[in-house]
Design a protein around this motif. Structure first.
Motif, mmCIF file in Angstrom:
data_model
loop_
_atom_site.group_PDB
_atom_site.id
_atom_site.type_symbol
_atom_site.label_atom_id
_atom_site.label_comp_id
_atom_site.label_asym_id
_atom_site.label_seq_id
_atom_site.Cartn_x
_atom_site.Cartn_y
_atom_site.Cartn_z
ATOM 1 N N ALA A 1 20.926 47.341 24.078
ATOM 2 C CA ALA A 1 21.905 46.357 24.543
ATOM 3 C C ALA A 1 23.243 46.704 23.914
ATOM 4 C CB ALA A 1 21.478 44.953 24.138
ATOM 5 N N ILE B 1 19.378 40.634 25.734
ATOM 6 C CA ILE B 1 19.858 41.135 24.445
ATOM 7 C C ILE B 1 18.801 40.882 23.365
ATOM 8 C CG2 ILE B 1 21.603 40.810 22.624
ATOM 9 C CD1 ILE B 1 23.628 40.325 24.983
ATOM 10 N N VAL C 1 20.580 46.605 19.360
ATOM 11 C CA VAL C 1 21.807 46.008 19.880
ATOM 12 C C VAL C 1 22.985 46.711 19.213
ATOM 13 C CG1 VAL C 1 23.182 43.902 20.113
ATOM 14 C CG2 VAL C 1 20.678 43.776 20.233
#
Length: 163
Positions: A80, A129, A135
């Motif tokens: 993400a 996410i 991330v």
């Protein structure tokens, strides 16, 4: 190689003889996911990607159903890439695309709709996410983003090559 959910949808919007704008992209995506399955679009892109000899990036994954389907694949990693809202808005304006021609207030409204849903076939960026393997913050420069991705790939390779 790079495949995009957004580009797939833009082709479908055009095929339906609709104007390519953010609302139509969302509506067509929701229609396809409702008609076929929450993961239909990414499944089609995955089929295309699996014919490649090289790693393929599929971007613009926005629904929980898409993530769940791809996570069943043994060769899938979800990265993400996120940035704060004002940065995202500024970049959308710089793109100067019809789909991004919104005031900040309208941008926020559309984005809020895309952030949460109890329907696995509708946009739920927050959940996507949360489901990511990693991330990456994209508030900096493109060089900084590339460095973060390269570091992740290198650390991932070293983990997979360890005995």
């Amino acid at each position: 190689k790079h495949l995009s959910v957004r580009e797939y949808l833009a082709r479908e919007v055009k095929r339906r003889k609709l104007e390519i704008n953010r609302e139509n992209l969302i509506e067509v995506a929701n229609d396809i996911r409702k008609k076929y399955s929450p993961s239909h679009i990414v499944e089609e892109l995955y089929k295309e990607a699996s014919r490649s000899k090289y790693p393929v990036v599929i971007e613009s994954i926005r629904t929980e159903g898409e993530v769940e389907a791809l996570q069943k694949k043994t060769d899938f990693i979800l990265i993400a890439v996120d940035a704060d809202r004002k940065t995202r808005y500024k970049r959308s304006i710089k793109r100067n695309s019809k789909t991004d021609n919104l005031t900040y207030e309208d941008f926020v409204k559309v984005e809020e709709r895309e952030m949460h849903s109890n329907n696995k076939g509708k946009q739920n960026l927050t959940k996507c996410i949360e489901m990511a393997d990693i991330v990456i913050s994209n508030n900096g420069t493109i060089e900084n983003l590339r460095k973060q991705i390269k570091n992740y790939i290198n650390s991932s390779r070293s983990l997979h090559s360890s005995p």
